[in-house]
Design an enzyme around this catalytic site. Sequence first.
Site, PDB file in Angstrom:
ATOM      1  N   GLY A   1       0.830  -1.214   0.000  1.00 53.31           N
ATOM      2  CA  GLY A   1       0.000   0.000   0.000  1.00 53.31           C
ATOM      3  C   GLY A   1       0.858   1.254   0.000  1.00 53.31           C
ATOM      4  O   GLY A   1       1.855   1.323   0.717  1.00 53.31           O
TER       5      GLY A   1
ATOM      6  N   ARG B   1       1.117  -5.005  -5.346  1.00 53.03           N
ATOM      7  CA  ARG B   1       1.360  -6.238  -4.600  1.00 53.03           C
ATOM      8  C   ARG B   1       1.547  -7.310  -5.670  1.00 53.03           C
ATOM      9  O   ARG B   1       0.625  -7.590  -6.433  1.00 53.03           O
ATOM     10  CB  ARG B   1       0.171  -6.568  -3.685  1.00 53.03           C
ATOM     11  CG  ARG B   1      -0.199  -5.424  -2.715  1.00 53.03           C
ATOM     12  CD  ARG B   1      -1.231  -5.877  -1.698  1.00 53.03           C
ATOM     13  NE  ARG B   1      -2.012  -4.758  -1.153  1.00 53.03           N
ATOM     14  CZ  ARG B   1      -1.650  -4.023  -0.106  1.00 53.03           C
ATOM     15  NH1 ARG B   1      -0.519  -4.233   0.489  1.00 53.03           N
ATOM     16  NH2 ARG B   1      -2.423  -3.046   0.335  1.00 53.03           N
TER      17      ARG B   1
ATOM     18  N   ASP C   1       4.999  -5.320   5.847  1.00 50.31           N
ATOM     19  CA  ASP C   1       5.385  -6.685   6.159  1.00 50.31           C
ATOM     20  C   ASP C   1       5.653  -7.554   4.917  1.00 50.31           C
ATOM     21  O   ASP C   1       6.674  -8.242   4.827  1.00 50.31           O
ATOM     22  CB  ASP C   1       4.209  -7.281   6.957  1.00 50.31           C
ATOM     23  CG  ASP C   1       4.660  -8.382   7.863  1.00 50.31           C
ATOM     24  OD1 ASP C   1       5.682  -8.189   8.535  1.00 50.31           O
ATOM     25  OD2 ASP C   1       3.999  -9.434   7.871  1.00 50.31           O
TER      26      ASP C   1
ATOM     27  N   THR D   1       4.268   1.946   5.814  1.00 55.90           N
ATOM     28  CA  THR D   1       2.872   1.499   5.920  1.00 55.90           C
ATOM     29  C   THR D   1       2.141   2.438   6.863  1.00 55.90           C
ATOM     30  O   THR D   1       2.714   2.876   7.865  1.00 55.90           O
ATOM     31  CB  THR D   1       2.759   0.050   6.446  1.00 55.90           C
ATOM     32  OG1 THR D   1       1.388  -0.196   6.821  1.00 55.90           O
ATOM     33  CG2 THR D   1       3.627  -0.238   7.656  1.00 55.90           C
TER      34      THR D   1
ATOM     35  N   ASP E   1      -0.113   1.507   8.718  1.00 58.82           N
ATOM     36  CA  ASP E   1      -0.638   0.689   9.826  1.00 58.82           C
ATOM     37  C   ASP E   1       0.200   0.768  11.111  1.00 58.82           C
ATOM     38  O   ASP E   1      -0.274   0.409  12.183  1.00 58.82           O
ATOM     39  CB  ASP E   1      -0.749  -0.779   9.400  1.00 58.82           C
ATOM     40  CG  ASP E   1      -1.651  -0.962   8.192  1.00 58.82           C
ATOM     41  OD1 ASP E   1      -2.470  -0.061   7.925  1.00 58.82           O
ATOM     42  OD2 ASP E   1      -1.524  -1.994   7.511  1.00 58.82           O
TER      43      ASP E   1
ATOM     44  N   ASP F   1       2.511  -1.153  12.121  1.00 60.36           N
ATOM     45  CA  ASP F   1       2.542  -2.468  12.768  1.00 60.36           C
ATOM     46  C   ASP F   1       3.859  -3.217  12.565  1.00 60.36           C
ATOM     47  O   ASP F   1       3.892  -4.435  12.621  1.00 60.36           O
ATOM     48  CB  ASP F   1       1.373  -3.327  12.246  1.00 60.36           C
ATOM     49  CG  ASP F   1       1.424  -3.505  10.734  1.00 60.36           C
ATOM     50  OD1 ASP F   1       2.220  -2.812  10.075  1.00 60.36           O
ATOM     51  OD2 ASP F   1       0.674  -4.343  10.214  1.00 60.36           O
TER      52      ASP F   1
ATOM     53  N   ARG G   1      -5.440  -2.882   8.857  1.00 63.22           N
ATOM     54  CA  ARG G   1      -5.392  -4.339   8.598  1.00 63.22           C
ATOM     55  C   ARG G   1      -5.670  -5.112   9.883  1.00 63.22           C
ATOM     56  O   ARG G   1      -6.760  -5.004  10.415  1.00 63.22           O
ATOM     57  CB  ARG G   1      -4.054  -4.742   7.981  1.00 63.22           C
ATOM     58  CG  ARG G   1      -4.167  -6.028   7.171  1.00 63.22           C
ATOM     59  CD  ARG G   1      -2.841  -6.378   6.548  1.00 63.22           C
ATOM     60  NE  ARG G   1      -2.488  -5.519   5.429  1.00 63.22           N
ATOM     61  CZ  ARG G   1      -2.904  -5.729   4.179  1.00 63.22           C
ATOM     62  NH1 ARG G   1      -3.658  -6.738   3.900  1.00 63.22           N
ATOM     63  NH2 ARG G   1      -2.543  -4.919   3.212  1.00 63.22           N
TER      64      ARG G   1
HETATM   65  O1  F6P Z   1      -1.495  -1.887   4.766  1.00 64.23           O
HETATM   66  C1  F6P Z   1      -2.069  -0.683   4.419  1.00 64.23           C
HETATM   67  C2  F6P Z   1      -3.538  -0.837   4.160  1.00 64.23           C
HETATM   68  O2  F6P Z   1      -4.083   0.430   3.837  1.00 64.23           O
HETATM   69  C3  F6P Z   1      -4.333  -1.483   5.292  1.00 64.23           C
HETATM   70  O3  F6P Z   1      -4.607  -0.591   6.333  1.00 64.23           O
HETATM   71  C4  F6P Z   1      -5.554  -1.969   4.552  1.00 64.23           C
HETATM   72  O4  F6P Z   1      -6.127  -3.070   5.212  1.00 64.23           O
HETATM   73  C5  F6P Z   1      -4.988  -2.396   3.222  1.00 64.23           C
HETATM   74  O5  F6P Z   1      -3.764  -1.700   3.054  1.00 64.23           O
HETATM   75  C6  F6P Z   1      -5.881  -2.100   2.050  1.00 64.23           C
HETATM   76  O6  F6P Z   1      -5.277  -2.602   0.917  1.00 64.23           O
HETATM   77  P1  F6P Z   1      -5.778  -2.298  -0.561  1.00 64.23           P
HETATM   78  O7  F6P Z   1      -5.464  -0.865  -0.858  1.00 64.23           O
HETATM   79  O8  F6P Z   1      -5.013  -3.239  -1.405  1.00 64.23           O
HETATM   80  O9  F6P Z   1      -7.253  -2.536  -0.567  1.00 64.23           O
END
Ligand code: F6P
Length: 326
Positions: free
Chosen positions: A14, A75, A106, A129, A131, A133, A175
């Site tokens: 992300g 990704r 991660d 990130t 998050d 985390d 997440r």
């Molecule tokens: O890891 C960052 C994040 O924004 C999380 O908080 C969320 O769950 C996820 O990515 C969303 O991913 P995507 O943009 O692929 O839907």
Amino acid sequence: MSQIKKIGVLTSGGDTPGMNAAIRAIVKAGIHYNIEVAGIFKGYYGLINKTMKPLDGAAVYNIIHRGGTILKSARCQEFIKPEGRKKAYEHMKAEGIDALVVIGGDGTLTGARLLGKEHGVPIMGLPGTIDNDLYGTDYTIGYDTAVNTVVAAVDKIRDTAHSHDRLFVVEVMGRDAGFIALRSGIATGAEKILIPEAKTYIEDLYETLEKGSSHDEGAGIIIVAEGDKFGGALEVEKKIKSRFPDFDVRVTILGHIQRGGAPSAFDRVLASGLGFQAVKALVDGRKGMMVGSINRQIVFTPFEQTIKYNRPINVELHSIAEILAL
Ligand code: F6P
């Protein structure tokens, strides 16, 4: 004297506000150490598909304040397989790239660990990130901005909550982690904060709602981390409605607004410092580590550890938040 002549940089997973500030710092550090920097587009996908271009000072001019990532992000499923990583390694070699700096969460660091282990590539990682985390740093790049975005949004929502005596259930990202929820919940004076790290029983939630706010009848803000065991804001709303059918409940899912926008000063400074340190670390012969900041000191944590351990949340702060919300 460093053996490294050319570094590749990529952003993966992300996007986060502050990634551009990190890319800028990596390019400028490269100029400082007389190392070429190649920008790899769309994360590991770009390594596998050879979408890269040289980055110089001009390429990173006027980007420190911009959200997103000029290198784009993705990704990449192919990189999860050993054949994909082999292809990536071969393309790196063909392009004369001796080392990598990867910016992401991660999954990004897991990929970096495998590429480094299987093909001996020197790689440094930056925690990118929203998050927050990742084990091995107090703050990840983008988290501070995301929290400020949530706070600005919830402040606005509270105006309506107060004017209409409404209860808002606001879902935030993270997440599996509750860092964004906890910090933004405290900053906005939320009546309840639901995070996966601290189990809230449905009875606790009902009790809070029964008591209501002593200052604002029927109005309130509940912040729910998307990874909370209750199952997100819509589930929480259902539960509240089933017990309190007369409550005027509304749901706001903040979504990707939390990932965008100009990085805060904090994120720009963090990304600049860590970006420079990642290149310096490679020059100094380090590899296979994430560069983080703990108690304002630069800390290098092996990928194995950042991946294996979870960054603990401050559960005491969560308990304090409950008291402050009464
Ligand atoms: O890891 C960052 C994040 O924004 C999380 O908080 C969320 O769950 C996820 O990515 C969303 O991913 P995507 O943009 O692929 O839907």
